[in-house]
Scaffold this motif. Structure first.
Motif, PDB file in Angstrom:
ATOM      1  N   THR A 141       0.914  -1.200   0.150  1.00 15.44           N
ATOM      2  CA  THR A 141      -0.004  -0.004  -0.225  1.00 15.44           C
ATOM      3  C   THR A 141       0.810   1.276   0.099  1.00 15.44           C
ATOM      4  OG1 THR A 141      -0.055  -0.050   2.428  1.00 15.44           O
ATOM      5  CG2 THR A 141      -1.792  -1.087   1.329  1.00 15.44           C
ATOM      6  N   VAL A 142       0.361   2.138  -0.668  1.00 14.75           N
ATOM      7  CA  VAL A 142       1.097   3.510  -0.824  1.00 14.75           C
ATOM      8  C   VAL A 142       0.304   4.561  -0.126  1.00 14.75           C
ATOM      9  CG1 VAL A 142       2.486   5.113  -2.459  1.00 14.75           C
ATOM     10  CG2 VAL A 142       2.372   2.568  -2.817  1.00 14.75           C
ATOM     11  N   LYS A 143       1.255   5.248   0.613  1.00 16.89           N
ATOM     12  CA  LYS A 143       0.499   6.410   1.189  1.00 16.89           C
ATOM     13  C   LYS A 143       1.426   7.838   1.430  1.00 16.89           C
ATOM     14  CE  LYS A 143      -2.745   4.038   4.198  1.00 16.89           C
ATOM     15  NZ  LYS A 143      -3.195   3.431   5.393  1.00 16.89           N
ATOM     16  N   GLY A 144       0.953   8.947   0.936  1.00 14.92           N
ATOM     17  CA  GLY A 144       1.962  10.269   1.124  1.00 14.92           C
ATOM     18  C   GLY A 144       2.270  10.475  -0.066  1.00 14.92           C
ATOM     19  N   LYS A 145       3.215  11.516  -0.381  1.00 14.34           N
ATOM     20  CA  LYS A 145       3.902  12.093  -1.371  1.00 14.34           C
ATOM     21  C   LYS A 145       5.377  12.598  -1.119  1.00 14.34           C
ATOM     22  CE  LYS A 145      -0.214  13.301  -3.998  1.00 14.34           C
ATOM     23  NZ  LYS A 145      -0.044  12.912  -5.265  1.00 14.34           N
ATOM     24  N   GLY A 146       6.090  12.395  -1.997  1.00 16.26           N
ATOM     25  CA  GLY A 146       7.689  12.708  -1.606  1.00 16.26           C
ATOM     26  C   GLY A 146       8.554  11.723  -1.886  1.00 16.26           C
ATOM     27  N   ASP A 147       9.801  11.809  -1.233  1.00 13.30           N
ATOM     28  CA  ASP A 147      10.828  10.791  -1.330  1.00 13.30           C
ATOM     29  C   ASP A 147      10.223   9.299  -0.996  1.00 13.30           C
ATOM     30  OD1 ASP A 147      12.807  12.245  -2.886  1.00 13.30           O
ATOM     31  OD2 ASP A 147      13.457  12.783  -0.768  1.00 13.30           O
ATOM     32  N   PRO A 148      10.431   8.094  -1.738  1.00 13.60           N
ATOM     33  CA  PRO A 148       9.829   6.899  -1.069  1.00 13.60           C
ATOM     34  C   PRO A 148      10.593   6.436  -0.096  1.00 13.60           C
ATOM     35  CG  PRO A 148      11.013   6.629  -3.131  1.00 13.60           C
ATOM     36  CD  PRO A 148      11.134   8.228  -2.922  1.00 13.60           C
TER      37      PRO A 148
END
Length: 77
Positions: free
Chosen positions: A29-36
């Motif tokens: 699951t992916v949440k947020g934005k910016g550098d991984p």
């Protein structure tokens, strides 16, 4: 230090050599934005173990939370 390319190769190998009875070796699951930021749980729990951490990190980073099939409660995150 692992580069994203090396991590990608590792993830490819994990999915290639996973048990064929499972639909997939892991779920992300992916949440947020910016550098991984990659978050892997221990093999006795699901990715939910990172929920509190993700709520903070996802303010500045893109969090990739892994859950491995067959671990924790046995179902993907």
């Amino acid at each position: 230090m692992y580069t994203l390319q090396k991590i990608g190769i590792l993830l490819f190998l994990v999915t290639t050599f996973s048990v064929r009875a499972q639909s997939s070796a892991f779920e992300v699951t992916v949440k947020g934005k910016g550098d991984p930021v990659l978050l892997f749980p221990g093999f006795t729990c699901t990715g939910a173990v990172w929920d509190d951490t993700v709520s903070e990190l996802s303010k500045e980073f893109e969090c990739h939370v892994f859950t491995f099939a067959g671990f924790g409660d046995g179902t993907p995150y």
